[in-house]
Enzyme design. Structure first.
Site, PDB file in Angstrom:
ATOM      1  NE  ARG A  63      12.432  -4.830   9.313  1.00 28.52           N
ATOM      2  CZ  ARG A  63      11.927  -5.114   8.117  1.00 28.52           C
ATOM      3  NH1 ARG A  63      10.895  -5.524   7.768  1.00 28.52           N
ATOM      4  NH2 ARG A  63      12.982  -5.076   7.155  1.00 28.52           N
ATOM      5  CG  ASP A  77       4.301  -4.613  15.103  1.00 30.54           C
ATOM      6  OD1 ASP A  77       5.310  -4.757  14.150  1.00 30.54           O
ATOM      7  OD2 ASP A  77       3.505  -5.638  15.270  1.00 30.54           O
ATOM      8  CE1 TYR A 130       8.532  -8.780  20.766  1.00 33.46           C
ATOM      9  CE2 TYR A 130       9.710 -10.738  19.774  1.00 33.46           C
ATOM     10  CZ  TYR A 130       9.348  -9.448  19.609  1.00 33.46           C
ATOM     11  OH  TYR A 130       9.948  -8.972  18.494  1.00 33.46           O
ATOM     12  NE  ARG A 169      -0.179  -5.486  19.289  1.00 32.37           N
ATOM     13  CZ  ARG A 169      -0.528  -4.612  18.463  1.00 32.37           C
ATOM     14  NH1 ARG A 169       0.586  -4.262  17.600  1.00 32.37           N
ATOM     15  NH2 ARG A 169      -1.503  -3.972  18.344  1.00 32.37           N
TER      16      ARG A 169
END
Length: 263
Positions: free
Chosen positions: A49, A51, A111, A196
């Site tokens: 998932r 964000d 990522y 993040r």
């Protein structure tokens, strides 16, 4: 028949991947358009998932459908892309065994977070602009502490649905790229908000607000309150999902897309 769909999307206008009430998400649009093209209810499940506002240059979803013999997969992919909003595009579609699972079969995910050091009006949706270069050496000294199997509670959003916060990180580091920097992190799994929050805290190291040693103390504290604020969503991309070779045959995939290679 079960299928893997490899796709990319600009997450700016979407409230993340997962279907939620009263907002538009990538999964919602994908389900809607697949159902429209195949004229049957279709439900996708993604490898992970992302964000709200986060992008993907490589996401993978699986779905089950009865595709008629008269409809070959390249034509199905073409029709799907005609139906999808312009910010979402399917790139590769192929059959997989009935028990293949986009989330649980993934061996690793990567990522990338992009930081611009030169103002660029064309990159504002896809990067964080800094008017001063951070200390790259200090950030990489701190990032090296992430490699290995650790509890990432300090870098997880509160009230997450995770049963545990242990992740095995294979790679974490900052690299120079034209006009800026990119932070790349590869792990077997990620907890909610992890990248993040890691990036935001590493940038505090780069600005001299934290030392690499203090970053390590924050990491080991297992307390979210000690981490810095999360970096803005726009700079973050899910850029590679890796599967065993028997699920993703590199020969089926187009040249020039190395993040599709099954490993």
């Amino acid at each position: 028949m079960r299928y893997f769909l490899h796709l990319a999307y600009d997450g700016t206008e979407y409230h993340g991947w997962q279907i939620q009430p009263r907002v538009t998400t990538v999964q919602q649009e994908l389900d809607r358009c697949l159902s429209q093209v195949l004229r049957q209810p279709v439900y996708c499940l993604g490898s992970g998932r992302t964000d709200s506002g986060v992008h993907a240059s490589h996401q993978v979803a699986h779905f089950d459908a009865d595709v008629p013999d008269s409809l070959d997969l390249p034509t199905l992919l073409y029709r799907l892309n005609r139906a999808l909003p312009t910010g979402i595009r399917g790139q590769v579609l192929h059959p997989v065994p009935a028990d293949a699972h986009a989330r649980f079969a993934a061996r690793a995910r990567t990522y990338e977070y992009h930081v611009r050091l030169i103002p660029d009006p064309f990159a504002t949706r896809f990067s964080l602009y800094l008017d001063r270069a951070p200390n790259l050496e200090a950030m990489n000294e701190a990032a090296a502490l992430l490699v290995g199997t650790h509890d990432f509670t300090s870098f997880s959003k509160v009230k997450g649905a995770e049963k545990h916060y242990n992740c095995t990180c294979f790679e974490a580091g900052w690299h120079l790229e034209p006009g800026g920097l990119v932070f790349r992190i590869r792990a077997n799994r990620f907890v909610r908000g992890m990248v993040r929050l890691v990036v935001g805290t590493l940038l505090s190291v780069g600005r001299g607000k934290l030392s690499p040693e203090q970053f390590g103390e924050v990491f080991r504290s297992l307390s979210r309150v000690h981490a810095s604020g999360a970096a803005l969503a726009g700079g973050l991309f899910l850029c590679r999902v890796e599967y065993p070779a028997e699920l993703v045959d590199a020969a089926l995939l187009p040249a020039g897309l190395p993040y599709f290679k099954g490993e």
